[in-house]
Design an enzyme around this catalytic site. Structure first.
Site, PDB file in Angstrom:
ATOM      1  N   LYS A  31      -3.656 -11.212  -7.093  1.00 35.00           N
ATOM      2  CA  LYS A  31      -4.890 -11.397  -6.337  1.00 35.00           C
ATOM      3  C   LYS A  31      -6.038 -10.600  -6.966  1.00 35.00           C
ATOM      4  O   LYS A  31      -5.830  -9.476  -7.429  1.00 35.00           O
ATOM      5  CB  LYS A  31      -4.617 -10.901  -4.907  1.00 35.00           C
ATOM      6  CG  LYS A  31      -5.735 -11.078  -3.925  1.00 35.00           C
ATOM      7  CD  LYS A  31      -5.385 -10.420  -2.587  1.00 35.00           C
ATOM      8  CE  LYS A  31      -5.575  -8.918  -2.607  1.00 35.00           C
ATOM      9  NZ  LYS A  31      -5.675  -8.283  -1.293  1.00 35.00           N
ATOM     10  N   LYS A  71       0.821  -1.215   0.000  1.00 44.45           N
ATOM     11  CA  LYS A  71       0.000   0.000   0.000  1.00 44.45           C
ATOM     12  C   LYS A  71       0.853   1.263   0.000  1.00 44.45           C
ATOM     13  O   LYS A  71       0.462   2.281  -0.563  1.00 44.45           O
ATOM     14  CB  LYS A  71      -0.980   0.005   1.182  1.00 44.45           C
ATOM     15  CG  LYS A  71      -2.126  -0.984   0.993  1.00 44.45           C
ATOM     16  CD  LYS A  71      -3.352  -0.645   1.804  1.00 44.45           C
ATOM     17  CE  LYS A  71      -4.486  -1.609   1.514  1.00 44.45           C
ATOM     18  NZ  LYS A  71      -5.573  -1.528   2.489  1.00 44.45           N
ATOM     19  N   LYS A  82     -10.629  -5.322  -5.571  1.00 43.54           N
ATOM     20  CA  LYS A  82     -11.567  -4.310  -6.065  1.00 43.54           C
ATOM     21  C   LYS A  82     -10.844  -3.004  -6.417  1.00 43.54           C
ATOM     22  O   LYS A  82     -11.403  -2.156  -7.106  1.00 43.54           O
ATOM     23  CB  LYS A  82     -12.706  -4.068  -5.073  1.00 43.54           C
ATOM     24  CG  LYS A  82     -12.272  -3.717  -3.678  1.00 43.54           C
ATOM     25  CD  LYS A  82     -13.460  -3.739  -2.717  1.00 43.54           C
ATOM     26  CE  LYS A  82     -13.018  -3.680  -1.291  1.00 43.54           C
ATOM     27  NZ  LYS A  82     -13.359  -4.780  -0.431  1.00 43.54           N
TER      28      LYS A  82
HETATM   29  P1  TYM Z   1     -10.294  -6.950   3.263  1.00 39.26           P
HETATM   30  O1  TYM Z   1     -11.416  -6.002   3.397  1.00 39.26           O
HETATM   31  O2  TYM Z   1      -9.162  -6.588   2.364  1.00 39.26           O
HETATM   32  O3  TYM Z   1     -10.840  -8.344   2.755  1.00 39.26           O
HETATM   33  C1  TYM Z   1     -11.898  -9.019   3.432  1.00 39.26           C
HETATM   34  C2  TYM Z   1     -11.664 -10.517   3.368  1.00 39.26           C
HETATM   35  O4  TYM Z   1     -11.619 -10.972   2.007  1.00 39.26           O
HETATM   36  C3  TYM Z   1     -10.449 -11.745   1.803  1.00 39.26           C
HETATM   37  N1  TYM Z   1     -10.012 -11.569   0.417  1.00 39.26           N
HETATM   38  C4  TYM Z   1      -9.789 -12.581  -0.436  1.00 39.26           C
HETATM   39  N2  TYM Z   1      -9.884 -13.904  -0.300  1.00 39.26           N
HETATM   40  C5  TYM Z   1      -9.596 -14.666  -1.381  1.00 39.26           C
HETATM   41  N3  TYM Z   1      -9.226 -14.170  -2.585  1.00 39.26           N
HETATM   42  C6  TYM Z   1      -9.116 -12.831  -2.772  1.00 39.26           C
HETATM   43  N4  TYM Z   1      -8.764 -12.342  -3.954  1.00 39.26           N
HETATM   44  C7  TYM Z   1      -9.409 -11.966  -1.664  1.00 39.26           C
HETATM   45  N5  TYM Z   1      -9.413 -10.628  -1.499  1.00 39.26           N
HETATM   46  C8  TYM Z   1      -9.784 -10.405  -0.217  1.00 39.26           C
HETATM   47  C9  TYM Z   1      -9.444 -11.188   2.809  1.00 39.26           C
HETATM   48  O5  TYM Z   1      -8.423 -12.112   3.088  1.00 39.26           O
HETATM   49  C10 TYM Z   1     -10.330 -10.922   3.995  1.00 39.26           C
HETATM   50  O6  TYM Z   1     -10.509 -12.088   4.761  1.00 39.26           O
HETATM   51  N6  TYM Z   1      -7.670  -6.212   7.454  1.00 39.26           N
HETATM   52  C11 TYM Z   1      -8.834  -6.879   6.893  1.00 39.26           C
HETATM   53  C12 TYM Z   1     -10.122  -6.491   7.607  1.00 39.26           C
HETATM   54  C13 TYM Z   1     -10.071  -6.708   9.071  1.00 39.26           C
HETATM   55  C14 TYM Z   1     -10.061  -7.948   9.751  1.00 39.26           C
HETATM   56  C15 TYM Z   1     -10.009  -7.638  11.136  1.00 39.26           C
HETATM   57  C16 TYM Z   1     -10.103  -9.282   9.326  1.00 39.26           C
HETATM   58  C17 TYM Z   1     -10.002  -5.727  10.019  1.00 39.26           C
HETATM   59  N7  TYM Z   1      -9.986  -6.282  11.271  1.00 39.26           N
HETATM   60  C18 TYM Z   1      -9.964  -8.649  12.121  1.00 39.26           C
HETATM   61  C19 TYM Z   1     -10.069 -10.279  10.309  1.00 39.26           C
HETATM   62  C20 TYM Z   1     -10.010  -9.963  11.673  1.00 39.26           C
HETATM   63  C21 TYM Z   1      -8.978  -6.489   5.437  1.00 39.26           C
HETATM   64  O7  TYM Z   1      -8.518  -5.470   5.021  1.00 39.26           O
HETATM   65  O8  TYM Z   1      -9.739  -7.353   4.683  1.00 39.26           O
END
Ligand code: TYM
Length: 336
Positions: free
Chosen positions: A200, A118, A203
């Protein structure tokens, strides 16, 4: 919460409201949230504070937060069984986050690949929040003593950091935090971009053909699948290293049909990629259609969404506030 629920093991997971969710978010995370809520006491959170580490348009962030809640509910999260809430509605997360930040090392935060990615992507806004992001995420998890955290592969490094911080805190003070385990699905932990299957699905991709959104209509899904980058040997075979594009499509097909890779390979033997891609698009569109209908219905019911969030914040705060008091006391903050 009832006594029976309290005896179950606990789950916490979150998702950022940075736009419409992709199929990657669904397959890697949210789909599993719905599945796990029977077996575990579950807390699911919209991570709006994490979203602020990248510049947001305020009105859009508010809209995306509502949409994120509606999508989580549409995907089968049942608020009578799980707490659904918005991170900023439970201030205890940020309170614990400070304590955990003071127990996180500069070196370990510097090693986070998401921070590096990022920072490279937004060189004009490498802010402190981007750097301490994982200690807020650790607070999200540790504040509930979560046993299990269902996430996609890209979050496992953050989870490891949460375990390390928990362990360090427990050693420095006294046993306080449960060390959380990740729940990463066997298939679909990393759904790849349709336009570049070595990356990956995300969005934030500038190429809209790289991702399928949860709200894409059937024609769009079919078109994106048809354009998906594959290879030139024309054989449907699962081999992520050599055939990442085809393997990615097979994974998605498997998720929506329940078929394993051998069965999919047999099904499309002797056929070209054209009919395979058409079939993949069809099962995705058919699989998403009921979720999309629910999504529109729920999003239109503002009072219902507000009620779910109010109940979620109250339930989560009860648990989280207790933990913060305990931690404040342990680290020596004066109690009145
Ligand atoms: P975020 O919002 O980027 O993504 C949410 C969830 O989607 C999964 N993910 C994917 N899985 C498979 N293939 C992909 N291409 C793909 N893109 C996204 C992510 O692994 C995630 O599980 N930091 C986290 C949000 C968060 C969180 C937490 C998660 C904040 N606090 C506490 C778990 C526990 C995030 O940015 O996810």
């Amino acid at each position: 919460m009832s006594e029976t629920i309290e005896r179950k093991k606990r789950i916490l997971s979150g998702i950022q409201p940075t736009g419409t969710f992709t199929l990657g978010n669904y397959i890697g995370a949210i789909r599993n949230w719905a599945k796990l809520q029977d077996e575990f006491e579950s807390l699911y959170m919209i991570a709006d504070l994490h979203a602020l580490t990248v510049r947001q348009v305020p009105a859009e962030l508010r809209r995306h937060t509502r949409e994120a809640v509606a999508m989580v509910l549409a995907a089968g999260i049942d608020p009578s069984r799980s707490l659904v809430f918005v991170q900023s509605h439970v201030p205890a997360h940020t309170q614990l986050s400070w304590i955990l930040t003071c127990n996180s090392q500069f070196g370990e935060l510097s090693r986070m690949t998401q921070f590096k990615d990022k920072s490279a992507k937004h060189p004009d806004n490498v802010n402190g929040g981007l750097f301490t992001y994982p200690s807020l995420m650790a607070a999200d998890i540790l504040i509930y003593n979560a046993d299990l955290v269902p996430v996609g592969q890209d979050q496992t490094q953050h989870l490891e950091l949460a375990r390390n911080v928990a362990q360090r805190f427990n050693n420095a003070y006294s046993p306080t935090f449960t060390l959380p385990e990740g729940y990463v699905p066997k298939a679909g932990a990393k759904i790849m971009s349709l336009a570049d299957p070595t990356r990956k699905m995300s969005k934030s991709d500038t190429n809209v053909n790289g991702f399928i959104l949860m709200t894409d209509d059937k024609d769009t899904i079919l078109r994106k699948c048809k354009r998906a980058v594959t290879d030139s040997d024309g054989i449907v075979r699962f081999d992520p290293a050599e055939k990442p594009g085809v393997s990615n499509l097979m994974t998605m097909y498997g998720v929506f049909t329940g078929k394993d890779m051998a069965a999919i390979q047999a099904e499309f033997e002797g056929q070209g990629y054209g009919s395979f891609k058409q079939a993949v698009g069809e099962v995705i569109a058919d699989g998403l259609a009921p979720i999309q209908n629910e999504y529109s219905r729920i999003l239109a019911d503002k009072a219902y969404v507000d009620q779910v969030l109010a109940d979620g914040a109250a339930g989560a705060s009860r648990l989280a506030d207790r933990m913060v008091q305990k931690v404040y006391k342990k680290v020596g903050l004066l109690q009145l």
